[in-house]
Design a protein around this motif. Structure first.
Motif, PDB file in Angstrom:
ATOM      1  N   ASN A  77       0.831  -1.210   0.000  1.00  0.00           N
ATOM      2  CA  ASN A  77       0.000   0.000   0.000  1.00  0.00           C
ATOM      3  C   ASN A  77       0.862   1.256   0.000  1.00  0.00           C
ATOM      4  O   ASN A  77       0.536   2.242  -0.676  1.00  0.00           O
ATOM      5  CB  ASN A  77      -0.936   0.009   1.208  1.00  0.00           C
ATOM      6  CG  ASN A  77      -1.973  -1.082   1.147  1.00  0.00           C
ATOM      7  OD1 ASN A  77      -2.321  -1.566   0.075  1.00  0.00           O
ATOM      8  ND2 ASN A  77      -2.480  -1.492   2.295  1.00  0.00           N
ATOM      9  N   LEU A  78       1.945   1.231   0.756  1.00  0.00           N
ATOM     10  CA  LEU A  78       2.851   2.369   0.795  1.00  0.00           C
ATOM     11  C   LEU A  78       3.434   2.637  -0.588  1.00  0.00           C
ATOM     12  O   LEU A  78       3.447   3.779  -1.057  1.00  0.00           O
ATOM     13  CB  LEU A  78       3.979   2.127   1.796  1.00  0.00           C
ATOM     14  CG  LEU A  78       5.103   3.164   1.822  1.00  0.00           C
ATOM     15  CD1 LEU A  78       4.572   4.536   2.220  1.00  0.00           C
ATOM     16  CD2 LEU A  78       6.216   2.704   2.746  1.00  0.00           C
ATOM     17  N   ALA A  79       3.897   1.603  -1.263  1.00  0.00           N
ATOM     18  CA  ALA A  79       4.479   1.761  -2.592  1.00  0.00           C
ATOM     19  C   ALA A  79       3.449   2.324  -3.575  1.00  0.00           C
ATOM     20  O   ALA A  79       3.767   3.210  -4.377  1.00  0.00           O
ATOM     21  CB  ALA A  79       5.021   0.422  -3.089  1.00  0.00           C
ATOM     22  N   ASP A  80       2.221   1.826  -3.493  1.00  0.00           N
ATOM     23  CA  ASP A  80       1.156   2.350  -4.358  1.00  0.00           C
ATOM     24  C   ASP A  80       0.885   3.822  -4.061  1.00  0.00           C
ATOM     25  O   ASP A  80       0.685   4.626  -4.975  1.00  0.00           O
ATOM     26  CB  ASP A  80      -0.127   1.534  -4.191  1.00  0.00           C
ATOM     27  CG  ASP A  80      -0.002   0.120  -4.724  1.00  0.00           C
ATOM     28  OD1 ASP A  80       0.915  -0.156  -5.535  1.00  0.00           O
ATOM     29  OD2 ASP A  80      -0.820  -0.732  -4.312  1.00  0.00           O
ATOM     30  N   ALA A  81       0.886   4.175  -2.782  1.00  0.00           N
ATOM     31  CA  ALA A  81       0.648   5.573  -2.394  1.00  0.00           C
ATOM     32  C   ALA A  81       1.790   6.473  -2.857  1.00  0.00           C
ATOM     33  O   ALA A  81       1.558   7.623  -3.267  1.00  0.00           O
ATOM     34  CB  ALA A  81       0.469   5.674  -0.883  1.00  0.00           C
TER      35      ALA A  81
END
Length: 93
Positions: A77-81
């Motif tokens: 999720n962090l990478a997507d954000a």
């Protein structure tokens, strides 16, 4: 890129009282994650194709997704954000 990094004390100081047991419950995963996260960032190398901060940030996001997602879905999720942030920044600037 020839850019510097800002280090030092935070600009905002947090001094309100908090419950250390509640904090530990919220943050305990970080104790285990740091065994993987610290070496990841210490050893991360940008490719020679990274010529801008935006390119470097996207490459870092890709590295986070590829290397840290197995620890917890949080990192995917962090990478997507991180990618979304660059997309928004590019669209607005």
């Amino acid at each position: 890129l020839g850019l510097g990094v800002k280090t030092g004390l935070p600009y905002i100081w947090h001094s309100k009282a908090s419950d250390p047991f509640a904090n530990l419950k919220k943050e305990y995963k970080g104790i285990f994650w740091q065994e993987e996260i610290i070496p990841f960032f210490q050893n991360f190398q940008f490719s020679e194709n990274c010529n801008t901060v935006l390119e470097c940030y996207l490459e870092l996001a890709k590295g986070v997704k590829n290397k840290l997602s197995q620890l917890d879905p949080y990192f995917s999720n962090l990478a997507d954000a991180m990618k979304t942030w660059i997309e928004c920044w590019t669209a607005l600037n």
